[in-house]
Every structure is written in structure tokens, then in C-alpha cells.
Design a protein around this motif. Structure first.
Motif, PDB file in Angstrom:
ATOM      1  N   MET A   1       0.843  -1.183   0.000  1.00 53.05           N
ATOM      2  CA  MET A   1       0.000   0.000   0.000  1.00 53.05           C
ATOM      3  C   MET A   1       0.884   1.240   0.000  1.00 53.05           C
ATOM      4  SD  MET A   1      -3.378   0.561   1.625  1.00 53.05           S
ATOM      5  CE  MET A   1      -4.214   2.008   2.035  1.00 53.05           C
ATOM      6  N   ARG A   2       0.559   2.159  -0.869  1.00 48.84           N
ATOM      7  CA  ARG A   2       1.317   3.400  -0.985  1.00 48.84           C
ATOM      8  C   ARG A   2       0.663   4.494  -0.152  1.00 48.84           C
ATOM      9  NH1 ARG A   2       1.642   4.505  -7.259  1.00 48.84           N
ATOM     10  NH2 ARG A   2       2.394   6.478  -6.458  1.00 48.84           N
ATOM     11  N   ARG A   3       1.467   5.446   0.271  1.00 43.61           N
ATOM     12  CA  ARG A   3       0.929   6.628   0.937  1.00 43.61           C
ATOM     13  C   ARG A   3       0.861   7.769  -0.058  1.00 43.61           C
ATOM     14  NH1 ARG A   3       5.583   9.978   3.399  1.00 43.61           N
ATOM     15  NH2 ARG A   3       7.394   8.947   2.509  1.00 43.61           N
ATOM     16  N   GLN A   4       0.028   8.733   0.213  1.00 37.58           N
ATOM     17  CA  GLN A   4      -0.069   9.920  -0.629  1.00 37.58           C
ATOM     18  C   GLN A   4       1.159  10.788  -0.369  1.00 37.58           C
ATOM     19  OE1 GLN A   4      -2.635   8.888  -2.802  1.00 37.58           O
ATOM     20  NE2 GLN A   4      -2.830  11.089  -2.918  1.00 37.58           N
ATOM     21  N   LEU A   5       1.853  11.170  -1.419  1.00 39.63           N
ATOM     22  CA  LEU A   5       3.049  11.991  -1.279  1.00 39.63           C
ATOM     23  C   LEU A   5       3.220  12.842  -2.527  1.00 39.63           C
ATOM     24  CD1 LEU A   5       5.578  12.684   0.417  1.00 39.63           C
ATOM     25  CD2 LEU A   5       6.749  10.815  -0.780  1.00 39.63           C
ATOM     26  N   GLN A   6       3.232  14.134  -2.356  1.00 42.18           N
ATOM     27  CA  GLN A   6       3.478  15.080  -3.454  1.00 42.18           C
ATOM     28  C   GLN A   6       4.759  15.839  -3.134  1.00 42.18           C
ATOM     29  OE1 GLN A   6       0.658  14.319  -6.120  1.00 42.18           O
ATOM     30  NE2 GLN A   6       1.553  16.316  -6.361  1.00 42.18           N
ATOM     31  N   LEU A   7       5.674  15.893  -4.067  1.00 47.41           N
ATOM     32  CA  LEU A   7       6.912  16.644  -3.930  1.00 47.41           C
ATOM     33  C   LEU A   7       7.029  17.564  -5.131  1.00 47.41           C
ATOM     34  CD1 LEU A   7       9.183  13.635  -2.894  1.00 47.41           C
ATOM     35  CD2 LEU A   7       8.167  15.346  -1.360  1.00 47.41           C
ATOM     36  N   GLU A   8       7.262  18.826  -4.894  1.00 48.48           N
ATOM     37  CA  GLU A   8       7.277  19.810  -5.981  1.00 48.48           C
ATOM     38  C   GLU A   8       8.628  19.922  -6.688  1.00 48.48           C
ATOM     39  OE1 GLU A   8       4.564  21.381  -7.146  1.00 48.48           O
ATOM     40  OE2 GLU A   8       3.477  20.152  -5.699  1.00 48.48           O
ATOM     41  N   ARG A   9       9.720  19.860  -5.908  1.00 49.27           N
ATOM     42  CA  ARG A   9      11.067  20.046  -6.455  1.00 49.27           C
ATOM     43  C   ARG A   9      11.998  19.023  -5.806  1.00 49.27           C
ATOM     44  NH1 ARG A   9       7.997  22.954  -8.396  1.00 49.27           N
ATOM     45  NH2 ARG A   9       8.089  25.058  -9.178  1.00 49.27           N
TER      46      ARG A   9
END
Length: 155
Positions: A1-9
Motif C-alpha cells: 500500500m502506498r501513501r499519498q506523497l506530493q513533492l514539488e522540487r
């Protein structure tokens, strides 16, 4: 199961790697933090130094399709799992998290500070330096989403 993760740079990816190293993590995927760091470093270095000719040649006919359908998914955090990567980007099992993170940090510093032209991605083609920065950050988020911090982290 993956977690939600947003990285911009890319510096955001380094901060997330440092957090995982500090807190500890559990894996829900195949790779450790060290393996992910090695994989990311190898892909960023190829972007700066050039990809093998065979990879560029094989990817060229698919570029319009991949760029139109897959790149937007990757950039929005909806990257598919289970797609095999080229053997040259597959990390070995016996890597140290701290060592590989340090090598990735050095690579990211070179990438961020570089003013040299970047090489076209075999599947997605040419992008600006800023677009590649966002692309590599999204790529990092995909892989790091399989690592879950073990403890709460105040910093």
C-alpha cells in the motif's frame, strides 16, 4: 500500500529522504531508502550526462504517446506501479541508507546548480530545467510513497 506523497522540487525529495532516515520507515514496496536513493541518482545523472543510445532509440517512437498520457499522470502523483525499469537503473540489495542519501544529495545539488543543457528523457523527450526538476521530484514521490515513516516527526 502506498501513501499519498506530493513533492514539488528535488530539494523536497531530499527533505523527505532525510525525514525517513531520521524517523525510520517500513516498506510496502520492493526497495529500501538506499535503493530508492541510488535509483533516483542514476536517473538524474543520466538526465545530466546522457542516456545510452539504445534507450533513446527505443523510446523515440513512443515519446508522443508517453508524453501525452503517462507524463501528466506521473506529475500529478498518479504514477502506475509495477513498471519495470532498465537494468542499469535497478539498485543492488546491499546498500546503506545514509551513504546513498548523501550521494543523492550531492547529485541533486549538482542538478539544481547546473546551467548546462539537460538530455532528453528517452520516453518523455525534452523539457526545461524546471520541468525536469518537477519530473524528478514526482518520480521521487512515486518511489518514496512505498516507504512509511515509523515514528512521528516534529521536525
Amino acid at each position: 500500500m502506498r501513501r499519498q506523497l506530493q513533492l514539488e522540487r528535488l530539494p523536497d525529495a531530499i527533505a523527505e529522504c532525510e525525514r525517513l532516515l531520521r524517523t525510520g520507515y517500513t516498506q510496502s514496496g520492493n526497495w529500501t531508502l538506499a535503493q530508492i536513493c541510488r535509483h533516483l541518482r542514476l536517473t538524474i545523472e543520466s538526465n545530466m550526462k546522457g542516456y545510452p543510445v539504445w534507450m533513446t532509440t527505443l523510446g523515440y517512437p513512443l515519446r508522443p504517446i508517453l508524453r501525452h498520457f503517462m507524463l501528466p499522470r506521473l506529475l500529478t502523483g498518479n504514477s502506475p506501479s509495477g513498471i519495470r525499469t532498465a537494468g542499469m537503473f535497478v539498485p543492488p540489495d546491499d546498500l546503506d541508507d545514509a551513504v546513498e542519501l548523501e550521494r543523492l544529495k550531492e547529485c541533486v545539488t549538482r542538478f539544481v546548480e547546473s546551467t548546462l543543457p539537460l538530455h532528453a528523457h528517452p520516453g518523455f523527450g525534452n523539457m526545461t530545467h524546471e520541468e525536469f526538476n518537477r519530473f524528478h521530484a514526482a518520480h521521487a514521490a512515486h518511489h518514496l510513497s512505498f516507504l512509511h515513516p515509523q515514528t512521528a516527526d516534529a521536525g
